[in-house]
Design an enzyme around this catalytic site. Structure first.
Site, PDB file in Angstrom:
ATOM      1  N   LYS A 162       0.803  -1.219   0.063  1.00  0.00           N
ATOM      2  CA  LYS A 162      -0.016  -0.033   0.166  1.00  0.00           C
ATOM      3  C   LYS A 162       1.090   1.251   0.055  1.00  0.00           C
ATOM      4  O   LYS A 162       0.608   2.265  -0.712  1.00  0.00           O
ATOM      5  CB  LYS A 162      -0.872  -0.135   1.484  1.00  0.00           C
ATOM      6  N   LYS A 193      -7.965  -7.664  -9.726  1.00  0.00           N
ATOM      7  CA  LYS A 193      -9.291  -7.976  -8.781  1.00  0.00           C
ATOM      8  C   LYS A 193     -10.503  -6.886  -8.966  1.00  0.00           C
ATOM      9  O   LYS A 193     -10.195  -5.800  -9.251  1.00  0.00           O
ATOM     10  CB  LYS A 193      -8.662  -7.777  -7.349  1.00  0.00           C
ATOM     11  N   LYS A 241     -13.969  -1.249  -6.725  1.00  0.00           N
ATOM     12  CA  LYS A 241     -14.764   0.165  -6.808  1.00  0.00           C
ATOM     13  C   LYS A 241     -13.920   1.258  -7.586  1.00  0.00           C
ATOM     14  O   LYS A 241     -14.448   2.211  -7.973  1.00  0.00           O
ATOM     15  CB  LYS A 241     -15.236   0.604  -5.725  1.00  0.00           C
TER      16      LYS A 241
END
Length: 336
Positions: free
Chosen positions: A111, A194, A197
């Protein structure tokens, strides 16, 4: 007593991947365990969030969990920031966990990327807060996916070190709940990514708020490939889009991928997609309708979360007081 804790980030509109990967399991687990289900808004702010969007997303995720079938009267559904004990126990665990342990956390490295120096301390210490989420309720089991296994192992290490440091068996060594093969749902446009959103194309995902016509349209437009459905999963090697669509069908029908391939062997994708669309609509469109109904009354969602938080606090408060007493904080009654 067996107690499950599980959390989900408030990430706006949830999609099919969230449903198959987590929420559907929550519904099933409540038949076997005492469950605490948490919208982890404190975890969300480890990266910057628009405050108004965070509020809306928290309500939206809670609505989706309720619409999918979690019974908030029998089980506990709340948002994390309503129970101060999460942050309080996390600080204690910040003083228990070792830097070396956190430095091994691969999710932080992924991340933070190349800009690790600009990442928040919260993102780095995220696993300690996750351990506090679980151990604040002395949960015995946590459902985990591949991306959370390492964090659960850290929670176990923290529990064991705390117990050893203070010579008391306070925290259970929580067990992972392995719920069979995980439904890894990929983008409907690119089977190597994946479902997310954040993808700019709404056709890459099926949102839980999508209506029946939208679900069916997205399935019809989903990328497949030039071949036909193979008769075995081995025939899906190097065919990520085909594997994704067949995997979604298997997950929605609780079937083995081998059986799905056998049942549709040799079929054109248009025929298969028609069947997949019917399954997806049957499973998801009632959830979407209920989400929309719940979101029309945000006050009701807020009351559900507040009630859940009060019940969570009733479990957490004596456990936190016990920890504070053991650590030696003077603001709790001393024993002995």
């Amino acid at each position: 007593m067996q107690r499950v804790f599980s959390g989900i980030q408030p990430t706006g509109n949830l999609h099919l991947g969230n449903y198959l990967g987590a929420i559907r399991n929550w519904v099933r687990l409540q038949e076997r365990f005492e469950c605490l289900y948490c919208v982890v808004d404190m975890h969300a702010i480890t990266v910057w969030q628009d405050p108004a969007e965070l509020i809306a997303s928290t309500r939206s995720v809670a609505a989706a969990v309720l619409a999918a079938g979690v019974d908030a009267e029998r089980q506990i559904l709340f948002n994390q920031s309503r129970v101060a004990g999460h942050a309080q126990l996390a600080w204690v665990f910040n003083c228990v966990a070792r830097l070396g342990w956190l430095n091994r956390m691969t999710q932080f490295k992924e991340k933070a990327g190349k800009h690790r120096e600009n990442a928040s301390v919260g993102l780095y210490a995220y696993p300690n807060l996750m351990a506090a989420d679980i151990l604040l309720y002395k949960a015995t089991h946590v459902p985990v996916g591949e991306d959370q296994k390492q964090h659960l192992e850290l929670a176990r290490d923290i529990a064991q070190k705390f117990n050893n440091d203070y010579g008391r068996e306070i925290f259970p060594i929580v067990e992972p709940l392995i719920l069979g093969p995980a439904a890894r749902v990929m983008s409907l446009r690119d089977g190597t990514k994946k479902m997310s959103k954040s993808d700019p194309s709404d056709y890459s995902r099926i949102n839980l708020v999508d209506d029946a016509d939208t679900i069916a349209l997205k399935i019809r437009k989903a990328t497949s490939d030039a071949g036909v459905v193979p008769d075995t999963p081995q025939g899906l090697e190097g065919r990520p889009e085909a594997a994704n669509l067949l995997g979604i069908y298997a997950a929605l029908t609780d079937a083995e991928l081998q059986d799905v391939c056998h049942g549709f062997a040799g079929s054109e994708w248009s025929r298969f997609k028609s069947q997949l669309a019917d399954r997806a609509v049957a499973a998801l469109s009632p959830i979407g309708a209920e989400v929309r109904r719940l979101l029309a009354d945000p006050g009701h969602i807020d009351r559900v979360l507040a009630d859940g938080a009060a019940r969570a606090e009733a479990i957490a408060a004596p456990i936190l007081a016990e920890v504070y007493d053991i650590v030696g904080f003077l603001n709790t009654p001393r024993r002995g």
